[in-house]
Write a protein that holds these residues in place. Structure first.
Motif, PDB file in Angstrom:
ATOM      1  N   VAL A 136     -37.577 -49.027-123.039  1.00 50.87           N
ATOM      2  CA  VAL A 136     -38.614 -50.015-123.356  1.00 50.87           C
ATOM      3  C   VAL A 136     -39.823 -49.389-124.042  1.00 50.87           C
ATOM      4  CG1 VAL A 136     -40.240 -51.665-122.324  1.00 50.87           C
ATOM      5  CG2 VAL A 136     -37.892 -51.533-121.474  1.00 50.87           C
ATOM      6  N   THR A 137     -40.151 -48.117-123.709  1.00 51.85           N
ATOM      7  CA  THR A 137     -41.404 -47.536-124.209  1.00 51.85           C
ATOM      8  C   THR A 137     -41.221 -46.384-125.189  1.00 51.85           C
ATOM      9  OG1 THR A 137     -41.577 -45.891-122.446  1.00 51.85           O
ATOM     10  CG2 THR A 137     -42.465 -48.104-121.999  1.00 51.85           C
ATOM     11  N   VAL A 149     -49.086 -50.078-120.284  1.00 52.68           N
ATOM     12  CA  VAL A 149     -48.432 -51.081-121.133  1.00 52.68           C
ATOM     13  C   VAL A 149     -48.812 -52.466-120.648  1.00 52.68           C
ATOM     14  CG1 VAL A 149     -46.488 -49.560-121.631  1.00 52.68           C
ATOM     15  CG2 VAL A 149     -46.361 -51.116-119.683  1.00 52.68           C
ATOM     16  N   ASP A 163     -46.208 -57.968-119.266  1.00 55.84           N
ATOM     17  CA  ASP A 163     -44.874 -58.523-119.495  1.00 55.84           C
ATOM     18  C   ASP A 163     -43.838 -57.425-119.766  1.00 55.84           C
ATOM     19  OD1 ASP A 163     -46.067 -57.852-121.885  1.00 55.84           O
ATOM     20  OD2 ASP A 163     -45.127 -59.491-123.012  1.00 55.84           O
ATOM     21  N   LYS A 164     -44.269 -56.347-120.415  1.00 52.90           N
ATOM     22  CA  LYS A 164     -43.346 -55.231-120.646  1.00 52.90           C
ATOM     23  C   LYS A 164     -43.032 -54.508-119.332  1.00 52.90           C
ATOM     24  CE  LYS A 164     -43.382 -53.247-124.607  1.00 52.90           C
ATOM     25  NZ  LYS A 164     -43.599 -52.406-125.821  1.00 52.90           N
ATOM     26  N   GLU A 217     -40.574 -56.498-117.441  1.00 50.82           N
ATOM     27  CA  GLU A 217     -39.224 -56.297-117.972  1.00 50.82           C
ATOM     28  C   GLU A 217     -38.574 -55.068-117.344  1.00 50.82           C
ATOM     29  OE1 GLU A 217     -37.108 -55.377-122.308  1.00 50.82           O
ATOM     30  OE2 GLU A 217     -39.220 -55.969-122.208  1.00 50.82           O
TER      31      GLU A 217
END
Length: 525
Positions: free
Chosen positions: A355-356, A508, A511-512, A515
């Motif tokens: 994700v990051t 972050v 919402d991330k 997730e």
């Protein structure tokens, strides 16, 4: 069928010696006794009188005054061995014991065990290349002559050593011998014992050599047996279960150690406390029993190490000398995921990586197999990683060409956390708190060697609360350290609740982070 002649070296407690001899000979085995000449004569006479009518008991023809570290211990052993060989022609094995030893298996099991393999059981490790001697003298035990007792004649002992050292009065080791070392508690076959006795009669040079070595009971039989017997017929271990503390003192067993002792892969245990009357009674009954079955898990030493380490964990505040003035860099961010369940942390890191795109490294300070780039060898061993921790982290930042890096650590690595959290770089810690079921704790105990497939349920029942409390204690220590940027995710919280600390940890959007927290089976075992 095996018939055992026990070689008993003792110096006190005549009543206990009589009971020990009666118990061991009641099943048809034999015993040869050497009672230290330093002990009172009336005590020796009491033993002889009590055992006079027992045909399975013999006594060494001469009593020797024994001293720790002296040749006298070997000489006393040889006298008892000679008595046993002469008195018990049907004996097939000769087992070395002390007055503090007791059987932790039945006689039936012991005879069966010895019948299975045609070998001698004696620890026999290379004197110079093994790590059997942890600290202190090594070569000095052999190449200098020692006439005095180090404990009772300390001044004379060290004075003679210094004189020989200054004058260069060293001596050669017998050329045809490879010096070995190991525990003095052995079990040898008859033909081996007879060969050793013959060797003592024909090799006077070797006898003179060992007579003035220091602590020869750890080297004489170990060396001579290896010299006379093929390696394939030697099992380099002792059949007597014994442990030592960090201070070099033998661990003493008490009444509540009965189940633990029975599960060890040994026939006898040393040392049984004189006050452990119930343990002695139960072990005596066990030795004479028939049909007893034993589940061997052999976790005693790992359990002792685990339990005795508790309470001695110190905290270090001063930087190590190689870390003085070192820093990861003020502009860098080190993000540390702390989790006892390594598989949970690895799942979390994999999802964070997706994700990051922040570089992530798993348990580099806990697992040798953690994938790492070649950094010139500093990453090659766990010892180097710990010793050069900050240099290693700086090189990883440089390798990934990033000012942000995520790593995993075990909660037990408090010293590492303290070091990194004191650094000038920005360090954030995310503790992932998991729930520990009994089945998980059992698996954990097996993975770290605290238990085995055959560990009795009773032992596990006593062990699990200790392991659980240990894990809770590690978490408490992290909170007590009061790190500036400590955040917590909990298995018991919802993904929505866990998203908030995760967002602050990673920097972050919520919402991330949500997730990532929603990862399927994140906490599954």
């Amino acid at each position: 069928m095996a018939k055992i002649a026990f070689i008993l070296l003792c110096h006190k407690d005549p009543d206990a010696i009589v009971k020990q001899a009666q118990s061991l000979t009641a099943v048809g085995d034999y015993i040869a006794i050497h009672f230290d000449a330093r002990a009172p004569a009336h005590a020796y006479q009491a033993i002889r009188a009590a055992l006079a009518d027992n045909p399975n008991v013999a006594f060494a023809r001469k009593r020797i005054k024994c001293g720790w570290g002296e040749w006298s211990l070997v000489r006393a052993t040889l006298l008892a061995v000679e008595a046993a060989v002469d008195a018990f022609p049907r004996a097939t094995h000769f087992y070395m014991l002390s007055g503090d030893c007791m059987a932790i298996k039945s006689a039936e099991y012991a005879h069966d065990f010895l019948d299975r393999r045609e070998v001698d059981y004696i620890e026999s490790f290379d004197y110079f290349h093994s790590d059997w001697i942890k600290t202190g003298w090594k070569e000095e035990r052999l190449i200098y002559r020692h006439w005095f007792n180090e404990r009772t004649q300390k001044r004379a002992f060290y004075a003679m050593f210094e004189v020989q050292k200054r004058l260069g009065l060293t001596r050669p080791i017998p050329e045809d011998l490879e010096i070995m070392i190991g525990s003095q508690w052995w079990c040898l076959r008859r033909r081996t014992v007879e060969a050793v006795l013959e060797f003592t009669r024909t090799r006077r040079d070797v006898m003179r050599f060992f007579a003035t070595t220091w602590i020869p009971d750890e080297t004489f039989f170990q060396t001579v047996v290896r010299h006379l017997v093929p390696e394939t017929e030697i099992d380099s271990r002792t059949l007597t279960f014994l442990m030592f503390t960090d201070y070099g003192m033998p661990v003493v067993f008490y009444n509540d150690h009965y189940d633990l002792l029975l599960s060890q892969d040994a026939l006898f245990a040393r040392k049984i406390s004189p006050e452990a009357s119930d343990l002695k009674r139960r072990l005596g009954v066990l030795y004479a029993s028939e049909g007893a079955r034993f589940q061997i898990s052999d976790e005693g030493r790992s359990l002792f190490k685990f339990l005795t380490q508790k309470g001695r964990i110190g905290r270090r505040f001063a930087p190590r000398f190689w870390e003085t003035e070192s820093t990861l860099g003020r502009e860098r961010e080190l993000l540390i995921v702390v989790c006892k369940k390594w598989h949970v942390a690895k799942r979390l890191l994999e999802r964070i990586r997706q994700v990051t795109n922040v570089p992530c490294i798993e348990y580099l300070f806990n697992e040798d197999t953690t994938p790492l780039p070649d950094l010139g060898g500093i990453q090659s061993t766990m010892a180097k990683r710990h010793r050069h921790r900050r240099a290693l982290m700086r090189m990883l930042f440089d390798y990934f060409e990033s000012d942000r890096l995520i790593v995993c650590m075990d909660p037990s690595n408090l010293d590492l956390l303290e070091d990194f959290c004191r650094d000038r770089a920005t360090t954030r810690v995310l503790e992932v708190q998991c729930q520990f079921s009994d089945s998980y704790l059992v698996g954990h105990a097996m993975r770290v060697g605290l238990a085995g497939d055959r560990t009795p349920q009773e032992t596990l029942n006593r062990l699990l609360p200790t392991i659980r409390n240990d894990m809770l204690h590690e978490s408490d220590r992290i909170r007590d350290a009061e790190f500036d940027n400590l955040l917590t995710m909990r298995e018991s919280d919802s993904p929505e609740a866990n998203a908030d600390p995760l967002a602050r940890f990673l920097g972050v959007a919520h919402d991330k982070a949500k997730e990532i927290a929603d990862t399927d089976y994140l906490f599954a075992d």
